[in-house]
Enzyme design. Structure first.
Site, PDB file in Angstrom:
ATOM      1  CE1 TYR A   1      -3.235  -2.784   0.102  1.00  0.00           C
ATOM      2  CE2 TYR A   1      -3.450  -2.539   2.464  1.00  0.00           C
ATOM      3  CZ  TYR A   1      -3.793  -3.169   1.292  1.00  0.00           C
ATOM      4  OH  TYR A   1      -4.707  -4.198   1.315  1.00  0.00           O
TER       5      TYR A   1
ATOM      6  CG  ASP B   1     -12.874  -7.479   4.297  1.00  0.00           C
ATOM      7  OD1 ASP B   1     -12.498  -6.674   5.174  1.00  0.00           O
ATOM      8  OD2 ASP B   1     -13.507  -7.127   3.277  1.00  0.00           O
TER       9      ASP B   1
ATOM     10  CG  ASP C   1      -0.843 -20.541   0.626  1.00  0.00           C
ATOM     11  OD1 ASP C   1      -0.211 -20.424   1.698  1.00  0.00           O
ATOM     12  OD2 ASP C   1      -0.361 -21.112  -0.373  1.00  0.00           O
TER      13      ASP C   1
ATOM     14  CE  LYS D   1       2.636 -18.137  -1.106  1.00  0.00           C
ATOM     15  NZ  LYS D   1       1.762 -19.312  -1.037  1.00  0.00           N
TER      16      LYS D   1
ATOM     17  CG  ASP E   1      -7.278  -4.813   3.476  1.00  0.00           C
ATOM     18  OD1 ASP E   1      -8.412  -4.904   3.985  1.00  0.00           O
ATOM     19  OD2 ASP E   1      -7.018  -4.016   2.550  1.00  0.00           O
TER      20      ASP E   1
HETATM   21  C1  LIG Z   1      -8.414   1.777   1.648  1.00  0.00           C
HETATM   22  C2  LIG Z   1      -8.176   0.369   2.111  1.00  0.00           C
HETATM   23  C3  LIG Z   1      -6.744   0.043   2.240  1.00  0.00           C
HETATM   24  C4  LIG Z   1      -8.855   0.187   3.398  1.00  0.00           C
HETATM   25  C5  LIG Z   1      -9.117  -1.227   3.761  1.00  0.00           C
HETATM   26  O1  LIG Z   1      -9.581  -2.058   3.011  1.00  0.00           O
HETATM   27  C6  LIG Z   1      -8.861  -1.595   5.124  1.00  0.00           C
HETATM   28  O2  LIG Z   1      -8.132  -0.932   5.819  1.00  0.00           O
HETATM   29  O3  LIG Z   1      -9.391  -2.638   5.545  1.00  0.00           O
HETATM   30 MG   LIG Z   2     -10.149  -3.888   4.059  1.00  0.00          MG
END
Ligand SMILES: CC(C)CC(=O)C(=O)O
Ligand SMILES: [Mg+2]
Ligand SMILES: NC(=O)C1=CN([C@@H]2O[C@H](COP(=O)(O)OP(=O)(O)OC[C@H]3O[C@@H](n4cnc5c(N)ncnc54)[C@H](O)[C@@H]3O)[C@@H](O)[C@H]2O)C=CC1
Length: 347
Positions: free
Chosen positions: A136, A246, A218, A186, A242
């Site tokens: 990032y 999720d 993975d 990884k 990240d």
């Molecule tokens: C703009 C993204 C890097 C933000 C994101 O997906 C997160 O921090 O979970």
């Molecule tokens: Mg995110």
């Protein structure tokens, strides 16, 4: 208690206002909320997703409550002007290198997760995600090659000190929990990950009580679905963290439940749900505000040392869910405000 409130785009303002109502209901001494513009909303007003005055507000506060940024209508902008740069910029400018993302199953939701109930109910994990480095923030670019093909690149890199400080954050978190730390990388293919692993092993010597393990990302994605109860604290880089967080959110029911704290060395922090601006449901009043409300609880605990108040909020959220009051993300029909009302009633 000076708290900067940056609601942002899409469902950001909807979920943030419910968290603000919760904070106001607690009758906190000297509570002062200062709003600032971020993301697409800030770009439209000031021509920049993270205006200088917003950064000043953040620096003048003891904590930031953040909603979400992101606006698909602005995807044509140059990258540095896109809404997402607001949250990346705040993380970098404020030195917020440690992102704590807890995931546990609330009572009453065991059969609503994407896992079998007996697997889901074992989950109580914390993802410690590095937040200031990785792809990032590495050098990036796009160019057209001589043969006309376009080529894009994003440099993945970590310096030793960057890994060392997130390693300490991971080990310290593990010391307050089950004393198990799984470092996800990884290292079989990435030099960045080999350095990561070397530093994790080096820092482990300072925390002899913590059991350190290593897992390739993975496999970690697979184990998160197969045997999530085996994880206590997971420490990983920006990109892997990240994605895995999720994924972890669906293991416990919904992304609308996962809170986060982005921390530097002291008590200052930025607190936000892990989700984005959800343009597909924005403006409909149906977003689940619980992740943001739970982020406010993390803020009271970490930035203000208000453990009792944090627990009050978390208990009120748990009681709301146990009473069957759920948003559409959890198969229910309660709207954003209705969920906020229900949490307030239980405070
Ligand atoms: C703009 C993204 C890097 C933000 C994101 O997906 C997160 O921090 O979970
Ligand atoms: Mg995110
Ligand atoms: N920290 C931040 O501000 C983040 C910003 N983004 C941005 O948000 C925008 C949308 O990104 P997406 O990939 O769609 O991710 P997203 O997290 O916004 O949404 C993914 C899915 O989850 C649902 N969802 C998210 N939060 C919810 C909630 N509280 N209640 C109920 N359902 C919820 C959405 O409706 C959508 O179907 C993009 O511009 C992206 O860059 C994405 C992640 C984090």
């Amino acid at each position: 208690m000076r708290i900067a409130v940056f609601a942002g785009d899409g469902i950001g303002p909807e979920v943030t206002s419910e968290a603000v109502r919760v904070l106001q209901a607690l009758d906190l001494p000297g509570l002062e909320l200062v709003e600032g513009d971020v993301g697409g909303a800030a770009y439209r007003k000031h021509g920049h997703p993270l205006p200088a005055e917003t950064l000043d507000i953040a620096r003048s506060a003891e904590a930031v409550l953040f909603g979400a940024v992101g606006d698909f209508d602005l995807d044509h902008l140059e990258r540095h002007l896109r809404p997402e740069q607001a949250v990346l910029g705040l993380r970098k400018e404020l030195g917020l290198f440690a992102n704590l993302r807890p995931a546990r199953v609330f009572k009453g939701l065991e059969d609503l997760t994407s896992l079998r109930p007996e697997v889901a109910q074992t989950i109580d994990l914390l993802i410690v995600r590095e937040l200031n480095g990785d792809v990032y923030f590495g050098e990036k670019g796009m160019r057209t090659l001589e043969d006309g093909r376009r080529q894009g690149w994003d440099m993945m890199s970590y310096a030793e000190d960057e890994v060392r400080r997130i390693a300490h954050a991971g080990f310290k978190a593990a010391m307050t929990r089950g004393k198990k730390l799984c470092s996800v990388d990884k290292a079989n293919v990435l030099e960045t990950s080999q350095l990561w692993r070397d530093v994790m092993i080096e820092v482990a010597a300072e925390y002899p009580e913590v059991e350190l393990s290593h897992m390739y990302v993975d496999n970690a994605a697979m184990q998160l679905v197969k045997n999530p109860g085996a994880f206590d604290v997971v420490v990983t880089g920006n990109l892997f963290g990240d994605i895995l967080s999720d994924q972890a959110s669906m293991c416990v029911g919904s992304i609308g439940l996962l809170a986060s704290a982005s921390l530097a060395e002291g008590t200052f922090g930025l607190y936000e749900p892990i989700h984005g601006s959800a343009p597909d449901i924005a403006g409909k009043g149906i977003a689940n505000p619980m992740a943001t409300i739970l982020s406010a609880a993390m803020m009271l605990r970490h930035s203000f040392g208000m453990e009792a108040e944090a627990v009050r909020i978390e208990d009120a959220v748990a009681a709301t869910l146990a009473a069957g009051i759920k948003g559409g993300d959890l198969g229910g029909s309660a709207g954003t405000k209705e969920i906020g009302d229900a949490v307030l009633a239980r405070l």
